[in-house]
Design an enzyme around this catalytic site. Structure first.
Site, mmCIF file in Angstrom:
data_model
loop_
_atom_site.group_PDB
_atom_site.id
_atom_site.type_symbol
_atom_site.label_atom_id
_atom_site.label_comp_id
_atom_site.label_asym_id
_atom_site.label_seq_id
_atom_site.Cartn_x
_atom_site.Cartn_y
_atom_site.Cartn_z
ATOM 1 C CG LEU A 140 5.785 4.819 1.181
ATOM 2 C CD1 LEU A 140 6.093 6.244 0.760
ATOM 3 C CD2 LEU A 140 6.309 4.586 2.600
ATOM 4 C CD GLU A 141 2.629 4.387 7.622
ATOM 5 O OE1 GLU A 141 2.001 3.557 8.289
ATOM 6 O OE2 GLU A 141 3.511 5.114 8.102
ATOM 7 N N GLY A 142 -0.782 5.041 3.831
ATOM 8 C CA GLY A 142 -1.388 6.333 3.550
ATOM 9 C C GLY A 142 -2.428 6.303 2.445
ATOM 10 N NE ARG A 143 -0.637 5.092 -2.631
ATOM 11 C CZ ARG A 143 0.635 4.933 -2.902
ATOM 12 N NH1 ARG A 143 1.445 4.429 -1.984
ATOM 13 N NH2 ARG A 143 1.126 5.297 -4.074
ATOM 14 N N PRO A 199 -3.015 -17.032 -9.277
ATOM 15 C CG PRO A 199 -1.889 -15.910 -10.964
ATOM 16 C CD PRO A 199 -3.256 -16.383 -10.573
#
Lengths: 61, 61, 61, 61, 61, 61
Positions: free
Chosen positions: B9-12, B2
């Protein structure tokens, strides 16, 4: 219509992208009979650290 | 196959994204029987001013 | 948030899909620290005649 | 739920985007009866060199 | 342009979908200044067994 | 890679879809230099009552 999205790794040149949308549009018109002026193409760049195959990102290989 | 898209959200951190694609791939293989080498994961970052819940963007809260 | 989309060939059982969303959600929570109740998973089925690799649809192989 | 994605050319102001998500959310709530707090809106910016109509990118016109 | 996708649970009536695309288009035109004739709206139905929140599909609740 | 999605109105024949994925794949390989075996094409059918231009669905015209 149709609406075509091409998602690919960043790094292709501007000239490659220009030709890509022309040739893909040609292919869609030729095979579906769509009106050329109605064919829309979106390009989406993928970053190496946001794309993984087999659980491993390209940036980790 | 798959093909998995994770929009967040950005920031990880880079380490979090690395582990995310590994564990999500594990989960897909374990439950669907897919060949691990065929599992594809895309990460998409969302910006705080491009994401809204209840009509209000995160950047407006 | 995050929002996860799993696109795969039709034919998986209901039980496989149930476990898929559970395990993928676990993987997302464990690696991103997201609130479990906020994790969303969408499944999209692909048909054999709407999916091609190398220019050939699965239904033509 | 519902989940709304608005894909448009980059260049809109922050104020326009703020009002866009408010009004689109209003429209969804009014016509579907969805709970306002559950409506999610994503904005996606398109770049002029990644968007083509009729085989020609905006950046080539 | 813009291109709007509304993904929601199946079951809305035809009349609701008709009004949804009208009102969403109004909202986009009003806030972005887009030419009404260029605004495109796609509706995508989600099935109860293909949509999960918190690791649980709606069909399992 | 690349991953191409072609979204179009339902009603094309199986033969048209077969040729579409072949020609689009040719176009991508020719212009990007991608390995043909890695090019993936997804087709998505749109229904007349799920697609609107200018605030009006095709099924309402």
């Amino acid at each position: 219509m149709p609406y075509v999205t091409v998602k690919m790794l960043e790094g292709r040149t501007d000239q490659q992208k220009k030709e890509l949308v022309e040739k893909v549009t040609d292919a869609v018109v030729e095979t579906t009979g769509a009106n050329r002026e109605k064919v829309v193409v979106f390009i989406e760049d993928m970053k190496h650290d946001h794309y993984a195959v087999g659980g491993k990102r390209l940036s980790d290989q």
